[in-house]
Write a protein that holds these residues in place. Structure first.
Motif, mmCIF file in Angstrom:
data_model
loop_
_atom_site.group_PDB
_atom_site.id
_atom_site.type_symbol
_atom_site.label_atom_id
_atom_site.label_comp_id
_atom_site.label_asym_id
_atom_site.label_seq_id
_atom_site.Cartn_x
_atom_site.Cartn_y
_atom_site.Cartn_z
ATOM 1 N N GLY A 65 0.895 -1.082 0.020
ATOM 2 C CA GLY A 65 0.115 -0.110 -0.053
ATOM 3 C C GLY A 65 0.947 1.241 0.037
ATOM 4 N N GLY A 66 1.869 1.283 -0.800
ATOM 5 C CA GLY A 66 2.769 2.416 -0.794
ATOM 6 C C GLY A 66 3.797 2.172 0.141
ATOM 7 N N ARG A 67 3.952 1.343 0.979
ATOM 8 C CA ARG A 67 5.107 1.277 2.011
ATOM 9 C C ARG A 67 6.073 0.734 1.454
ATOM 10 N NH1 ARG A 67 0.447 -0.241 4.927
ATOM 11 N NH2 ARG A 67 1.089 -2.650 4.530
ATOM 12 N N ASN A 68 6.339 0.360 0.099
ATOM 13 C CA ASN A 68 7.587 -0.328 -0.594
ATOM 14 C C ASN A 68 7.529 -0.082 -2.041
ATOM 15 O OD1 ASN A 68 9.485 -2.321 -1.210
ATOM 16 N ND2 ASN A 68 8.983 -4.023 -0.204
ATOM 17 N N PRO A 69 8.143 1.125 -2.334
ATOM 18 C CA PRO A 69 7.724 1.575 -3.511
ATOM 19 C C PRO A 69 8.602 0.973 -4.536
ATOM 20 C CG PRO A 69 8.976 3.274 -1.882
ATOM 21 C CD PRO A 69 8.321 2.373 -1.279
ATOM 22 N N MET A 70 9.774 0.541 -4.075
ATOM 23 C CA MET A 70 10.546 -0.136 -4.930
ATOM 24 C C MET A 70 10.184 -1.646 -5.462
ATOM 25 S SD MET A 70 12.866 1.658 -5.586
ATOM 26 C CE MET A 70 13.988 0.601 -6.723
ATOM 27 N N LEU A 71 9.460 -2.325 -4.473
ATOM 28 C CA LEU A 71 8.683 -3.616 -4.930
ATOM 29 C C LEU A 71 7.702 -3.202 -5.995
ATOM 30 C CD1 LEU A 71 8.167 -6.329 -4.444
ATOM 31 C CD2 LEU A 71 6.969 -6.281 -2.589
ATOM 32 N N SER A 72 6.837 -2.140 -5.526
ATOM 33 C CA SER A 72 5.687 -1.766 -6.427
ATOM 34 C C SER A 72 6.474 -1.493 -7.744
ATOM 35 C CB SER A 72 5.209 -0.315 -5.923
ATOM 36 O OG SER A 72 4.237 0.048 -6.374
ATOM 37 N N LEU A 73 7.604 -0.805 -7.810
ATOM 38 C CA LEU A 73 7.953 -0.619 -9.230
ATOM 39 C C LEU A 73 8.309 -1.803 -9.943
ATOM 40 C CD1 LEU A 73 9.003 1.500 -11.344
ATOM 41 C CD2 LEU A 73 11.322 1.548 -10.077
ATOM 42 N N ARG A 74 8.929 -2.568 -9.030
ATOM 43 C CA ARG A 74 9.353 -3.973 -9.943
ATOM 44 C C ARG A 74 7.975 -4.618 -10.363
ATOM 45 N NH1 ARG A 74 13.227 -4.082 -5.769
ATOM 46 N NH2 ARG A 74 11.750 -5.526 -4.265
ATOM 47 N N ASN A 75 7.112 -4.617 -9.573
ATOM 48 C CA ASN A 75 5.715 -5.517 -10.038
ATOM 49 C C ASN A 75 5.219 -4.730 -11.184
ATOM 50 O OD1 ASN A 75 5.663 -7.034 -7.804
ATOM 51 N ND2 ASN A 75 4.229 -5.614 -6.505
ATOM 52 N N THR A 76 5.277 -3.362 -11.313
ATOM 53 C CA THR A 76 4.918 -2.596 -12.424
ATOM 54 C C THR A 76 5.696 -3.299 -13.682
ATOM 55 O OG1 THR A 76 3.873 -0.840 -11.463
ATOM 56 C CG2 THR A 76 4.620 -0.694 -13.683
ATOM 57 N N GLU A 77 6.952 -3.351 -13.366
ATOM 58 C CA GLU A 77 7.785 -3.786 -14.553
ATOM 59 C C GLU A 77 7.540 -4.955 -14.833
ATOM 60 O OE1 GLU A 77 11.615 -3.210 -12.739
ATOM 61 O OE2 GLU A 77 11.924 -0.888 -13.202
ATOM 62 N N THR A 78 7.222 -5.989 -14.108
ATOM 63 C CA THR A 78 6.594 -7.316 -14.500
ATOM 64 C C THR A 78 5.636 -7.361 -15.225
ATOM 65 O OG1 THR A 78 7.575 -8.405 -12.399
ATOM 66 C CG2 THR A 78 5.792 -9.371 -13.425
ATOM 67 N N ILE A 79 4.328 -6.529 -15.260
ATOM 68 C CA ILE A 79 3.216 -6.377 -15.692
ATOM 69 C C ILE A 79 3.704 -5.758 -17.220
ATOM 70 C CG2 ILE A 79 0.865 -5.631 -16.079
ATOM 71 C CD1 ILE A 79 1.645 -7.664 -13.881
ATOM 72 N N GLU A 80 4.420 -4.813 -17.107
ATOM 73 C CA GLU A 80 4.821 -4.049 -18.625
ATOM 74 C C GLU A 80 5.727 -5.003 -19.275
ATOM 75 O OE1 GLU A 80 7.181 -0.158 -20.115
ATOM 76 O OE2 GLU A 80 6.762 -0.376 -18.244
ATOM 77 N N ARG A 81 6.569 -5.685 -18.860
ATOM 78 C CA ARG A 81 7.391 -6.731 -19.543
ATOM 79 C C ARG A 81 6.262 -7.873 -20.110
ATOM 80 N NH1 ARG A 81 10.117 -8.213 -15.715
ATOM 81 N NH2 ARG A 81 9.371 -10.336 -15.375
ATOM 82 N N VAL A 82 5.527 -8.511 -19.473
ATOM 83 C CA VAL A 82 4.517 -9.584 -20.246
ATOM 84 C C VAL A 82 3.695 -9.048 -21.133
ATOM 85 C CG1 VAL A 82 5.220 -11.085 -18.253
ATOM 86 C CG2 VAL A 82 3.317 -9.630 -18.121
ATOM 87 N N CYS A 83 3.092 -7.864 -20.791
ATOM 88 C CA CYS A 83 2.120 -7.104 -21.750
ATOM 89 C C CYS A 83 2.482 -6.083 -22.718
ATOM 90 C CB CYS A 83 1.008 -6.680 -20.755
ATOM 91 S SG CYS A 83 0.292 -7.896 -19.455
ATOM 92 N N ARG A 84 3.810 -5.884 -22.993
ATOM 93 C CA ARG A 84 4.218 -4.957 -23.521
ATOM 94 C C ARG A 84 3.718 -5.035 -25.059
ATOM 95 N NH1 ARG A 84 9.221 -4.770 -22.774
ATOM 96 N NH2 ARG A 84 9.023 -3.307 -20.964
ATOM 97 N N GLY A 85 3.798 -6.414 -25.510
ATOM 98 C CA GLY A 85 3.507 -6.890 -26.881
ATOM 99 C C GLY A 85 2.000 -6.455 -27.189
ATOM 100 N N ARG A 86 1.033 -6.497 -26.500
ATOM 101 C CA ARG A 86 -0.105 -6.266 -26.437
ATOM 102 C C ARG A 86 -0.405 -4.653 -26.366
ATOM 103 N NH1 ARG A 86 -3.577 -8.008 -29.527
ATOM 104 N NH2 ARG A 86 -5.120 -7.602 -28.392
ATOM 105 N N MET A 87 0.094 -4.339 -25.632
ATOM 106 C CA MET A 87 -0.246 -2.627 -25.163
ATOM 107 C C MET A 87 0.160 -1.563 -26.241
ATOM 108 S SD MET A 87 1.074 -2.672 -21.039
ATOM 109 C CE MET A 87 0.719 -0.813 -20.991
ATOM 110 N N LYS A 88 1.195 -2.213 -27.169
ATOM 111 C CA LYS A 88 1.854 -1.284 -28.132
ATOM 112 C C LYS A 88 0.695 -1.199 -29.133
ATOM 113 C CE LYS A 88 3.961 -5.102 -30.855
ATOM 114 N NZ LYS A 88 5.038 -5.453 -31.472
ATOM 115 N N PHE A 89 -0.424 -1.901 -29.299
ATOM 116 C CA PHE A 89 -1.532 -1.884 -30.030
ATOM 117 C C PHE A 89 -2.581 -0.882 -29.683
ATOM 118 C CE2 PHE A 89 0.304 -5.822 -31.231
ATOM 119 C CZ PHE A 89 0.442 -5.753 -32.704
ATOM 120 N N ILE A 90 -2.491 -0.287 -28.328
ATOM 121 C CA ILE A 90 -3.450 0.606 -28.028
ATOM 122 C C ILE A 90 -2.935 2.180 -28.222
ATOM 123 C CG2 ILE A 90 -4.521 -0.903 -26.680
ATOM 124 C CD1 ILE A 90 -3.690 0.006 -24.187
#
Length: 206
Positions: free
Chosen positions: A181-206
């Motif tokens: 809930g905001g108490r671990n911003p570095m882990l949050s950033l890594r989590n976002t990077e994980t989602i972006e990495r696996v979904c980037r291929g589809r996100m580029k079409f929007i």
């Protein structure tokens, strides 16, 4: 009560660790077929075009077989849980313009007998009307992953990050770990990077 924040300043935080779950909910074996994923949004959210667009983009990403949809358990499971999450969306003005989404309230654990998947749901998913989905004072400095927070890709990445906190992978672990809930911003950033990495291929079409 557990409050989950999406902090939009090169980091994005969600589900905390200090929650108490509600009793499991198990659909009956004769449950009706899963409805079409295009079920729409609550009326209060439809009045906010940016949120409606993010929802539509997320459906578009997840309804096609891809690395992204498979990460979320496949197209049927992914769109189904997304619809359950977005059905709880509300819009409210939160205190900080850097808060994008706050998930809060009681948590229920749901088991889908037909698909064999389970997930959790927060009582409320609050979109900040004064945050990245709407208008913030300095959009250029707020990012979700590598995307501007107020861009279509930034908004849909935020929704997918939240979705990942609700679902488990084949190993029984949450798709991304709770980032406090905001108490671990570095882990949050890594989590976002994980989602972006696996979904980037589809996100580029929007």
């Amino acid at each position: 009560m557990c409050t989950c924040l999406s902090l939009l300043l090169s980091a994005h935080a969600t589900a905390g660790n200090d929650f108490v779950s509600a009793p499991p909910i198990t659909p009956k074996p004769n449950a009706p077929p899963v409805p079409s994923p295009l079920i729409g949004l609550p009326k209060s959210v439809k009045a906010m075009p940016a949120v409606s667009r993010a929802y539509t983009d997320a459906i578009k990403i997840l309804e096609e077989d891809s690395e992204c949809s498979r990460f979320f358990g496949g197209t049927e499971v992914a769109t189904g849980v997304l619809n359950k999450m977005t059905a709880r969306l509300t819009v409210a003005s939160l205190s900080s313009p850097m808060v994008g989404i706050r998930m809060q309230g009681d948590i229920g654990h749901v088991s889908n007998f037909r698909t064999g998947h389970s997930y959790r749901l927060f009582e409320k998913v609050v979109v900040n009307s004064y945050g990245p989905f709407a208008s913030i004072s300095d959009r250029r400095r707020a990012f979700v992953g590598s995307y501007p927070a107020s861009s279509r890709r930034g908004r849909v990445l935020m929704l997918l990050h939240e979705l990942a906190h609700l679902m488990k992978g084949p190993n029984g672990e949450w798709l991304i770990p709770d980032d406090g809930g905001g108490r671990n911003p570095m882990l949050s950033l890594r989590n976002t990077e994980t989602i972006e990495r696996v979904c980037r291929g589809r996100m580029k079409f929007i």
